[in-house]
Enzyme design. Structure first.
Site, mmCIF file in Angstrom:
data_model
loop_
_atom_site.group_PDB
_atom_site.id
_atom_site.type_symbol
_atom_site.label_atom_id
_atom_site.label_comp_id
_atom_site.label_asym_id
_atom_site.label_seq_id
_atom_site.Cartn_x
_atom_site.Cartn_y
_atom_site.Cartn_z
ATOM 1 N N CYS A 134 0.831 -1.205 0.000
ATOM 2 C CA CYS A 134 0.000 0.000 0.000
ATOM 3 C C CYS A 134 0.867 1.256 0.000
ATOM 4 O O CYS A 134 1.521 1.571 1.007
ATOM 5 C CB CYS A 134 -0.921 -0.015 1.216
ATOM 6 S SG CYS A 134 -1.943 1.459 1.346
ATOM 7 N N CYS A 141 -0.453 4.159 2.307
ATOM 8 C CA CYS A 141 -0.239 3.874 3.737
ATOM 9 C C CYS A 141 1.233 4.045 4.118
ATOM 10 O O CYS A 141 1.540 4.574 5.183
ATOM 11 C CB CYS A 141 -0.622 2.436 4.083
ATOM 12 S SG CYS A 141 -2.109 1.828 3.320
ATOM 13 N N ASP A 142 2.135 3.551 3.294
ATOM 14 C CA ASP A 142 3.524 3.407 3.740
ATOM 15 C C ASP A 142 4.544 4.288 3.017
ATOM 16 O O ASP A 142 5.700 4.371 3.450
ATOM 17 C CB ASP A 142 3.961 1.934 3.566
ATOM 18 C CG ASP A 142 3.152 1.003 4.465
ATOM 19 O OD1 ASP A 142 2.682 1.470 5.513
ATOM 20 O OD2 ASP A 142 2.990 -0.176 4.106
#
Ligand code: NAP
Length: 327
Positions: free
Chosen positions: A137, A140-141
């Site tokens: 992701c 997200c990261d």
């Protein structure tokens, strides 16, 4: 002997959506069971750290998962470790969720929050370094890889689009693709080729993720599928985008879905099957974030309460601005 367990609502899956739905249905005094095959947390458990959960500048994935679970339990939701193999709507409009050990749970409403699963490479080191360099992701990261050299694996829209996105943070992004042409749409490819921070490695497959003594990944072993040459690519991150599958296989019967298999719902999160609601990553929608999952789940839980009320009273409840429930 088959045990039958009766509830007001069954929630299938204990990721962020499932736990948030459980909090709300529990808080509405509905007898709630959450069926989850593993540890509650879902994709949070594959996420090292989050910096986009509003109110927490930085929180570990497992820590947020634990807080969600504690909070949901506080309002009376029961958590059961069970692998659901089938959810069936019976003729009387109630549902049965059957587990792989033959346990049967029944309720007049179900919220499906079983998420989805990123397709894995299935190579050594991939799971060991998940959340420690390996990610599925970018939103997200990505921010954890500022000024670092990272790699993206895949050649579809997701890989090509996210590689471009990741250059906001990374100093260099290698895109590793197993063929000599992307399947991604032309416009996304053009953006990628115009990005000076991106270098494509064609005809290559990732064979292993390796790490250092601190437990973080530091390189990818690549094999050129044409020359068979093997080499190590230094990278502290590896984003894998080779497909994503919504976990909808438990639904017994036809349900409305989009061309990728994600469940379509109405604005109350109800699916085309009356009494079956869906929230989170398996729902057809623009984005798949913890924040959107819990938003869906809140709506679904409140809608379930209204649906059950309509069912009990034999009438139709019309939430403001929405259609009624056919029960
Ligand atoms: P996808 O289109 O199925 O592409 C998967 C990619 O991964 C392909 O390039 C495939 O290679 C590669 N791949 C598959 N298995 C592999 C393996 N074991 N090792 C190495 N490479 C592997 O999946 P996606 O990119 O996730 O997209 C899914 C759907 O969402 C698509 O319909 C896409 O259009 C849509 N989507 C759209 C957007 C957008 O429009 N902005 C963004 C994201 C996703 P091959 O090409 O050789 O098969």
């Amino acid at each position: 002997m088959v045990t039958r367990n009766s509830y007001d609502v069954i929630i299938v899956g204990a990721g962020p959506a499932g736990m948030c739905a459980a909090l709300y249905t529990g808080r509405s005094m509905l007898r709630t069971v959450v069926l989850e095959r593993g540890t509650p947390g879902g994709e949070l458990l594959n996420t090292e750290k989050l910096d986009d959960w509003i109110g927490e500048k930085s929180i570990l994935g497992w820590e947020l998962a634990r807080k969600f679970e504690e909070h949901a339990r506080e309002f009376g939701a029961e958590f059961v470790t069970a692998n659901v193999s089938r959810v069936t709507r019976l003729d009387d409009g109630t549902f049965e969720a059957v587990t792989d050990t033959g346990e049967v749970y029944s309720a007049p409403a179900v919220i499906l929050t079983a998420g989805g699963t990123p397709v894995k490479l299935g190579i050594p080191g991939e799971l060991a370094f998940a959340g420690r360099g390996v990610s599925y992701c970018a939103i997200c990261d990505g921010a954890f890889f500022r000024e670092q050299v990272i790699a993206v694996v895949g050649g579809g829209d997701a890989a090509v689009e996210e590689a471009d996105f990741l250059t906001r943070y990374a100093s260099k992004v290698y895109v590793i693709h197993r063929r000599e042409a992307f399947r991604a749409s032309r416009i996304l490819q053009e953006r990628l080729f115009a990005n000076p921070k991106i270098e494509v490695i064609w005809n290559a497959v990732a064979e292993e993720i390796t790490g250092d003594s601190t437990g973080l990944m530091n390189a990818i072993r690549l094999r050129d599928v044409v020359t068979e040459d093997v080499r190590m690519l230094d990278a502290t991150g590896c984003f894998v985008f080779i497909g994503f599958r919504p976990n909808t296989g438990v639904i017994d019967g036809h349900f409305d879905h989009d061309e990728m298999g994600y469940i379509r719902t109405d604005a109350t999160m109800q699916t085309s099957i009356p009494g079956l609601f869906a929230a989170g990553d398996l729902r057809s929608q623009l984005t798949r974030q913890v924040t959107t999952a819990v938003g869906d789940a809140t709506t679904a839980a409140i809608a379930v309460e209204k649906y059950l009320k309509a069912r009990t009273e034999g009438g139709v409840v019309v939430p403001q601005g929405m259609g009624g429930y056919a029960v």
